[in-house]
Design a protein around this motif. Structure first.
Motif, short mmCIF file in Angstrom:
data_model
loop_
_atom_site.label_atom_id
_atom_site.label_comp_id
_atom_site.label_asym_id
_atom_site.label_seq_id
_atom_site.Cartn_x
_atom_site.Cartn_y
_atom_site.Cartn_z
N ARG A 1 -20.66 35.77 23.24
CA ARG A 1 -19.61 35.88 24.56
C ARG A 1 -19.25 37.28 24.27
N PHE B 1 -26.64 32.85 26.11
CA PHE B 1 -27.33 31.64 25.36
C PHE B 1 -28.85 31.88 25.30
N LEU C 1 -21.28 34.22 18.75
CA LEU C 1 -20.29 33.09 18.30
C LEU C 1 -20.79 32.02 17.36
N LEU D 1 -30.24 24.63 21.20
CA LEU D 1 -29.51 25.93 21.23
C LEU D 1 -29.76 26.72 20.05
N VAL E 1 -13.35 25.53 30.95
CA VAL E 1 -14.43 24.62 31.32
C VAL E 1 -15.41 25.57 32.56
N ALA E 2 -14.68 26.50 33.22
CA ALA E 2 -15.56 27.18 34.07
C ALA E 2 -16.69 27.91 33.60
N GLU F 1 -18.73 26.73 31.60
CA GLU F 1 -20.12 26.12 31.10
C GLU F 1 -21.26 25.93 32.10
N THR F 2 -20.87 26.41 33.36
CA THR F 2 -22.24 26.30 34.43
C THR F 2 -22.91 27.45 33.69
N GLN F 3 -24.32 27.05 33.43
CA GLN F 3 -25.02 28.13 32.76
C GLN F 3 -26.42 28.26 33.76
N TYR G 1 -25.44 32.10 20.79
CA TYR G 1 -24.94 32.47 22.03
C TYR G 1 -24.01 33.55 21.69
#
Lengths: 112, 116
Positions: B50, B33, B55, B45, B100-101, B103-105, B48
């Protein structure tokens, strides 16, 4: 449009006080809410919350999520001067490709 | 100790010049990101990626900003030509996993840009 609102914008407390920071959100298809702490430099990760009513705890910090009322709180007990920072709340929603939406943060100042 | 690295840490340039900022994500992370942070706007933002594919870059002024990932270990953000209003701290963050996993940045130290 997804939105994250944090309150208060700033807060000054004395060492030893307990503080509660608030984060409310509007997001389509909520997935998770994250808290970050930002001191002078980059944000650092604190908690990720996905389920209502389950408290996450790390030392003097704790956080809980209410998905019905669309908010989260971050509690800091027995504050220390090292807790002084900007606390950011971010929410992930929509499809798996949508990244986090950040609030403007709460600036906490803890004075001795 | 795995961390996101960014270069340069500070950049002062004159209006109209090209600025290139680089980011090395944490090895194995598949999402990168780019954010911009100012006092007035907070964290925004910009773009970003992936698995190296862009994206979303809807947060970037398309006429002057561009973001690329030439390989999995390098992400770049370019501004050409730069303007004084681009002065900000630019953060790169990386993440791993899916759903969900993801999203920890983890944030890099940032590049503090000043355009005169």
């Amino acid at each position: 449009e997804d939105k994250v609102v944090q309150s208060p914008l700033s807060l000054v407390v004395h060492e030893g006080d307990t503080v509660t920071l608030n984060c409310s959100y509007e997001v389509t298809n909520f997935r998770s809410l994250l808290w970050y702490k930002q001191e002078k430099k980059a944000p650092t990760f604190l908690f990720m919350l996905t389920s209502s009513g389950i408290e996450k705890k790390s030392g003097r910090l704790s956080s809980i999520l209410d998905k019905k009322e669309l908010f989260s709180i971050l509690n800091i007990t027995a504050t220390q001067t090292g807790d002084s920072a900007v606390y950011l709340c971010a929410v992930g929603g929509n499809s798996g490709n949508t990244p986090l939406v950040f609030g403007k943060g709460t600036r906490l100042s803890v004075i001795a | 100790d795995a961390r996101v690295t960014q270069t340069p840490r500070h950049k002062v340039t004159e209006m109209g010049q090209e600025v290139t900022m680089r980011c090395q994500p944490i090895l194995g992370h598949n999402t990168v990101f780019w954010y911009r942070q100012t006092m007035m706007q907070g964290l925004e933002l910009l773009a970003y990626f992936r698995n190296r594919a862009p994206l979303d870059d809807s947060g970037m002024p398309k006429d002057r900003f561009s973001a690329e990932m030439p390989d999995a270990t390098l992400a770049t953000l370019k501004i050409q030509p730069s303007e004084p209003r681009d002065s900000a701290v630019y953060f790169c963050a990386s993440g791993q996993g899916s759903g969900v996993a993801q999203e920890t940045q983890y944030f890099g130290p940032g590049t503090r840009l000043l355009v005169l």
